[in-house]
Design a protein around this motif. Structure first.
Motif, PDB file in Angstrom:
ATOM      1  N   CYS A  68       0.849  -1.182   0.000  1.00  0.00           N
ATOM      2  CA  CYS A  68       0.000   0.000   0.000  1.00  0.00           C
ATOM      3  C   CYS A  68       0.891   1.241   0.000  1.00  0.00           C
ATOM      4  N   GLN A  69       0.271   2.394  -0.179  1.00  0.00           N
ATOM      5  CA  GLN A  69       1.030   3.633  -0.280  1.00  0.00           C
ATOM      6  C   GLN A  69       0.372   4.732   0.545  1.00  0.00           C
ATOM      7  N   ALA A  70       1.197   5.465   1.295  1.00  0.00           N
ATOM      8  CA  ALA A  70       0.742   6.659   2.013  1.00  0.00           C
ATOM      9  C   ALA A  70       0.856   7.839   1.061  1.00  0.00           C
ATOM     10  N   ARG A  71      -0.196   8.653   1.005  1.00  0.00           N
ATOM     11  CA  ARG A  71      -0.198   9.814   0.117  1.00  0.00           C
ATOM     12  C   ARG A  71      -0.834  10.998   0.822  1.00  0.00           C
ATOM     13  N   PHE A  72      -0.512  12.178   0.353  1.00  0.00           N
ATOM     14  CA  PHE A  72      -1.138  13.423   0.830  1.00  0.00           C
ATOM     15  C   PHE A  72      -1.078  13.573   2.355  1.00  0.00           C
ATOM     16  N   VAL A  73       0.064  13.266   2.945  1.00  0.00           N
ATOM     17  CA  VAL A  73       0.241  13.435   4.388  1.00  0.00           C
ATOM     18  C   VAL A  73       0.539  14.913   4.643  1.00  0.00           C
ATOM     19  N   ALA A  74      -0.260  15.544   5.500  1.00  0.00           N
ATOM     20  CA  ALA A  74      -0.089  16.974   5.764  1.00  0.00           C
ATOM     21  C   ALA A  74      -0.494  17.308   7.193  1.00  0.00           C
ATOM     22  N   VAL A  75       0.293  18.176   7.809  1.00  0.00           N
ATOM     23  CA  VAL A  75       0.020  18.677   9.168  1.00  0.00           C
ATOM     24  C   VAL A  75       0.022  20.198   9.093  1.00  0.00           C
ATOM     25  N   GLU A  76      -0.905  20.831   9.801  1.00  0.00           N
ATOM     26  CA  GLU A  76      -0.938  22.305   9.851  1.00  0.00           C
ATOM     27  C   GLU A  76       0.472  22.831  10.100  1.00  0.00           C
ATOM     28  N   ALA A 108       8.331  10.777  -0.457  1.00  0.00           N
ATOM     29  CA  ALA A 108       8.489  11.902   0.465  1.00  0.00           C
ATOM     30  C   ALA A 108       9.141  13.095  -0.212  1.00  0.00           C
ATOM     31  N   ARG A 109       8.680  14.266   0.164  1.00  0.00           N
ATOM     32  CA  ARG A 109       9.354  15.487  -0.275  1.00  0.00           C
ATOM     33  C   ARG A 109      10.738  15.513   0.371  1.00  0.00           C
ATOM     34  N   ASP A 110      11.686  16.165  -0.286  1.00  0.00           N
ATOM     35  CA  ASP A 110      13.059  16.159   0.204  1.00  0.00           C
ATOM     36  C   ASP A 110      13.162  16.589   1.668  1.00  0.00           C
ATOM     37  N   GLY A 125      15.486   5.885  -3.010  1.00  0.00           N
ATOM     38  CA  GLY A 125      16.182   6.830  -3.876  1.00  0.00           C
ATOM     39  C   GLY A 125      15.216   7.836  -4.460  1.00  0.00           C
ATOM     40  N   PRO A 126      15.717   8.740  -5.311  1.00  0.00           N
ATOM     41  CA  PRO A 126      14.846   9.746  -5.929  1.00  0.00           C
ATOM     42  C   PRO A 126      13.752   9.075  -6.753  1.00  0.00           C
ATOM     43  N   SER A 127      12.553   9.652  -6.736  1.00  0.00           N
ATOM     44  CA  SER A 127      11.474   9.074  -7.536  1.00  0.00           C
ATOM     45  C   SER A 127      11.014  10.041  -8.619  1.00  0.00           C
ATOM     46  N   TYR A 128      10.443  11.163  -8.275  1.00  0.00           N
ATOM     47  CA  TYR A 128       9.955  12.095  -9.294  1.00  0.00           C
ATOM     48  C   TYR A 128       9.996  13.513  -8.753  1.00  0.00           C
ATOM     49  N   LYS A 129       9.849  14.467  -9.652  1.00  0.00           N
ATOM     50  CA  LYS A 129       9.756  15.879  -9.262  1.00  0.00           C
ATOM     51  C   LYS A 129       8.310  16.309  -9.456  1.00  0.00           C
ATOM     52  N   LEU A 130       7.665  16.673  -8.361  1.00  0.00           N
ATOM     53  CA  LEU A 130       6.279  17.132  -8.414  1.00  0.00           C
ATOM     54  C   LEU A 130       6.217  18.470  -9.141  1.00  0.00           C
ATOM     55  N   PHE A 131       5.387  18.543 -10.157  1.00  0.00           N
ATOM     56  CA  PHE A 131       5.238  19.751 -10.971  1.00  0.00           C
ATOM     57  C   PHE A 131       6.585  20.237 -11.514  1.00  0.00           C
ATOM     58  N   ASP A 132       7.523  19.299 -11.723  1.00  0.00           N
ATOM     59  CA  ASP A 132       8.876  19.615 -12.205  1.00  0.00           C
ATOM     60  C   ASP A 132       9.626  20.581 -11.285  1.00  0.00           C
ATOM     61  N   LEU A 134       9.536  20.041  -7.196  1.00  0.00           N
ATOM     62  CA  LEU A 134       9.835  19.530  -5.859  1.00  0.00           C
ATOM     63  C   LEU A 134      10.230  18.055  -5.904  1.00  0.00           C
ATOM     64  N   GLN A 135      11.505  17.781  -5.611  1.00  0.00           N
ATOM     65  CA  GLN A 135      12.010  16.413  -5.656  1.00  0.00           C
ATOM     66  C   GLN A 135      11.358  15.552  -4.579  1.00  0.00           C
ATOM     67  N   HIS A 136      10.943  14.366  -4.979  1.00  0.00           N
ATOM     68  CA  HIS A 136      10.406  13.364  -4.059  1.00  0.00           C
ATOM     69  C   HIS A 136      11.326  12.158  -4.057  1.00  0.00           C
ATOM     70  N   PHE A 137      11.271  11.400  -2.959  1.00  0.00           N
ATOM     71  CA  PHE A 137      12.116  10.238  -2.791  1.00  0.00           C
ATOM     72  C   PHE A 137      11.266   9.055  -2.358  1.00  0.00           C
ATOM     73  N   GLU A 138      11.461   7.917  -3.010  1.00  0.00           N
ATOM     74  CA  GLU A 138      10.726   6.716  -2.641  1.00  0.00           C
ATOM     75  C   GLU A 138      11.287   6.169  -1.344  1.00  0.00           C
ATOM     76  N   MET A 139      10.382   5.753  -0.463  1.00  0.00           N
ATOM     77  CA  MET A 139      10.740   5.152   0.823  1.00  0.00           C
ATOM     78  C   MET A 139       9.782   3.989   1.063  1.00  0.00           C
ATOM     79  N   PHE A 140      10.176   3.073   1.954  1.00  0.00           N
ATOM     80  CA  PHE A 140       9.300   1.967   2.302  1.00  0.00           C
ATOM     81  C   PHE A 140       9.512   1.537   3.746  1.00  0.00           C
TER      82      PHE A 140
END
Length: 144
Positions: A68-76, A108-110, A125-132, A134-140
């Motif tokens: 499964c995958q965690a997505r859209f994790v956000a805290v005020e 995860a965002r950097d 390792g690095p996965s993708y750049k959101l909207f070209d 913000l670098q994201h990194f795959e984690m598990f």
């Protein structure tokens, strides 16, 4: 009192998506609506409340039978670093285990790497750049 539950009412959903937008999309100059995607229909949503005030959100998506995958994790913003992210991730991980998943992945965002590493996630390792931008990194994390 702190509780994690799934959004139910129209107002719950409005606040849920508003927090997701303000924390994850607005700082990148994106329009409202960019905080939503097709996975919202099938994902399991989590909303963390303290004294009936929404302060954190997250979504759990199915990848396959065991992953499964965690997505859209956000805290005020003003409450980050106070343990709320850990609490909502614990609720998400517990639900993943209850649903029979063995492994949880995320991108995860950097700047969030240290947070997830403290929770026991391993960097792939690095996965993708959101909207070209913000670098994201795959984690598990192995759950079972």
């Amino acid at each position: 009192m702190i509780e994690v539950k799934k959004p139910e009412s129209e107002k719950d959903w409005e606040l849920y998506y508003d927090l997701r937008y303000r924390i994850l999309r607005e700082p990148l100059g994106k329009e409202r609506g960019s905080e939503r995607n097709e996975g919202d229909e099938t994902g399991v949503h989590f909303a963390l409340y303290e004294n009936n005030t929404l302060i954190a959100v997250a979504r759990l998506d199915r990848v396959d039978e065991t992953v499964c995958q965690a997505r859209f994790v956000a805290v005020e913003s003003h409450l980050q670093g106070k343990g709320y992210g850990r609490k909502i991730m614990t609720a998400l991980e517990n639900e993943a285990l209850a649903l029979g998943y063995e492994k949880l992945i995320l991108h995860a965002r950097d700047y969030a790497l240290p947070f997830y590493e403290k929770l026991g996630y391993t960097l792939v390792g690095p996965s993708y750049k959101l909207f070209d931008v913000l670098q994201h990194f795959e984690m598990f994390k192995v759950l079972a």
